[in-house]
Scaffold this active site. Structure first.
Site, PDB file in Angstrom:
ATOM      1  CD  GLU A  79      -1.390  -0.277   3.638  1.00 46.49           C
ATOM      2  OE1 GLU A  79      -2.077   0.735   3.783  1.00 46.49           O
ATOM      3  OE2 GLU A  79      -1.479  -1.288   4.354  1.00 46.49           O
ATOM      4  CB  CYS A 111      -2.303  -4.721   6.794  1.00 41.81           C
ATOM      5  SG  CYS A 111      -1.864  -3.101   7.377  1.00 41.81           S
ATOM      6  CG  HIS A 233      -2.143  -6.792  10.767  1.00 41.26           C
ATOM      7  ND1 HIS A 233      -0.952  -6.428  10.182  1.00 41.26           N
ATOM      8  CD2 HIS A 233      -2.817  -5.636  10.993  1.00 41.26           C
ATOM      9  CE1 HIS A 233      -0.924  -5.112  10.029  1.00 41.26           C
ATOM     10  NE2 HIS A 233      -2.037  -4.602  10.522  1.00 41.26           N
TER      11      HIS A 233
END
Ligand code: HMG
Length: 387
Positions: A79, A111, A233
């Protein structure tokens, strides 16, 4: 046929700050950053490191040990893209010297991108068992100086080689996905800094974890105590800790201890590097493999989250002898060799990196010999060079 991760290469830029220094400079209690946020250090990318150069550097960590003629797919998840049109993976393809017959493109969903690339690669190998795939997550997290998100920035890349009969982690076939069109975090085209509704983003992350983990258990019949480890994450380690607390609630003592210990092993790298967006979950994986005590065939659950938002819970089994495929010593060395910046130096490096380089001005890098870097723009085209 087992398909999964055979190699993992990591890269993080050669500069960092200590978050105690940042706390002092921002008039915050260091305990807020160290315990409340759960981070220790943060890698800082200067103007010569971007998603492309970091992705090349991560892949080169293992590239000379693989049969590059077998690579049929090369994906860059990011990103922090360097062009609105051309895929950053084409620059990477050229630096690696892969053939023109390689299918290559860029993937974006915050993500979540590297997980999207990984499952795409799994499907590709299913269809082309004699080929391999390189999937890379590479990002620089930037919220801006003196913002609430500043302490949750970072930079780095993870490159994975995906193939049949993998040496590290065999992916299980099932996974549970969840998506919703929401505005918890985004980066408009004109901005190099992310915009975020911080508290909302942390609440949504936990909602998605509960939804996908519950759906996964229902779908597979597996229970929390079937997992040797759950990894997350990791935008900052406290975020993962909150999810892990949900996972262990109501579990027996042995399961709770096992999942807490493996969680601690999984956050070691992220706590020193910071948020690397697409790569962050896979830094958790690498950290767990390098620091955890995993029995052969231990099952790991992975929670992937990308703002916007997309979540997925997937799992895999550790392969016997996976330790021999890792590079723990040189990964640690890479972190130790980073130069610590003062907060004044960090602010200068950060601000400089936000400035578009002028055409035909050559940028020089202070990275180690052999490192790839962004050397500036010539005739409006990006230039990458090896130090
Ligand atoms: P904040 O408002 O500065 O912090 O922002 P806070 O006041 O909420 O405090 C944070 C924690 O520190 C709290 O603990 C405080 O109690 C504690 P919690 O209630 O959360 O357990 N605290 C202390 N602890 C010990 N000693 C003290 C002390 N003082 C306070 N003295 C926030 C925090 C995370 C919101 C901000 O940093 C931010 O906006 N970060 C960016 C957004 C983010 O990372 N969101 C995560 C979920 S979304 C996601 O993961 C996707 C993402 O990676 C992007 C993508 O997908 O591409 C971001």
């Amino acid at each position: 046929m087992q398909i999964g991760i055979d190699r993992i290469g990591m890269y993080t830029p050669n500069k960092y700050i200590d978050l105690v220094d940042l706390a002092h400079a921002r008039n915050e209690d260091p305990a807020k950053f160290l315990i409340g946020i759960g981070q220790k250090e943060m890698s800082v990318a200067d103007e010569t490191q971007d998603a492309v150069s970091m992705g090349i550097n991560a892949t080169l960590r293992y590239f000379d040990r693989i049969d590059s003629a077998k690579v049929g797919l090369l994906l860059l998840a990011t990103e922090s893209g360097v062009d609105q049109s051309k895929s950053g993976s084409l620059f990477i393809n050229s630096a690696l010297g892969l053939g023109p017959d390689v299918r290559t493109f860029e993937i974006k969903e915050a993500c979540f991108g590297l997980t999207a690339a990984l499952v795409t690669a799994r499907d590709y190998i299913q269809a082309h068992p004699d080929k391999t795939a390189i999937v890379i997550g590479s990002d620089i997290a930037r919220y801006g100086l003196k913002t609430a998100g500043e302490v949750t920035q970072g930079a780095g890349s993870i490159s994975l080689l995906v193939k049949k009969d993998p040496g590290i982690l065999a992916l299980d076939p099932q996974s549970s996905a969840c998506s919703a069109d929401i505005n918890d975090f985004w980066r408009p085209n004109e901005s190099k800094l992310a915009l975020v509704d911080g508290k909302f983003s942390t609440a949504i992350y936990l909602d998605f974890f509960k939804t996908t983990f519950t759906a996964y258990q229902k779908m597979t019949g597996l229970k929390t105590n079937d997992f040797a480890a759950l990894i997350y994450h990791l935008p900052f380690s406290k975020m993962g800790l909150k999810a892990n607390r949900i996972a262990v609630a109501g579990q027996d003592e042995v399961t709770t201890k096992r999942l807490n210990n493996s969680f601690t092993a999984s956050i070691q790298l992220g706590q020193r590097i910071g948020n690397t967006y697409t790569a962050a979950l896979y830094f958790s994986l690498l950290s767990l493999l390098e620091n955890g005590a995993l029995a052969p065939s231990a099952r790991i659950g992975l929670f992937s989250y990308g703002s916007g938002a997309m979540g997925e819970f997937l799992s895999g089994k550790v392969i016997i002898g996976h330790q021999n495929m890792l590079m723990r010593g040189s990964d640690e060395q890479q972190l130790q060799k980073r130069r610590k910046l003062t907060i004044a130096e960090y602010e200068e490096v950060f601000t400089q990196a936000l400035t578009e380089p002028q055409d035909d001005v050559e940028l020089t890098s202070d990275a180690e010999k052999g490192t790839w870097y962004f050397a500036g723009i010539s005739e409006r085209q990006r230039q990458y060079r090896k130090k």
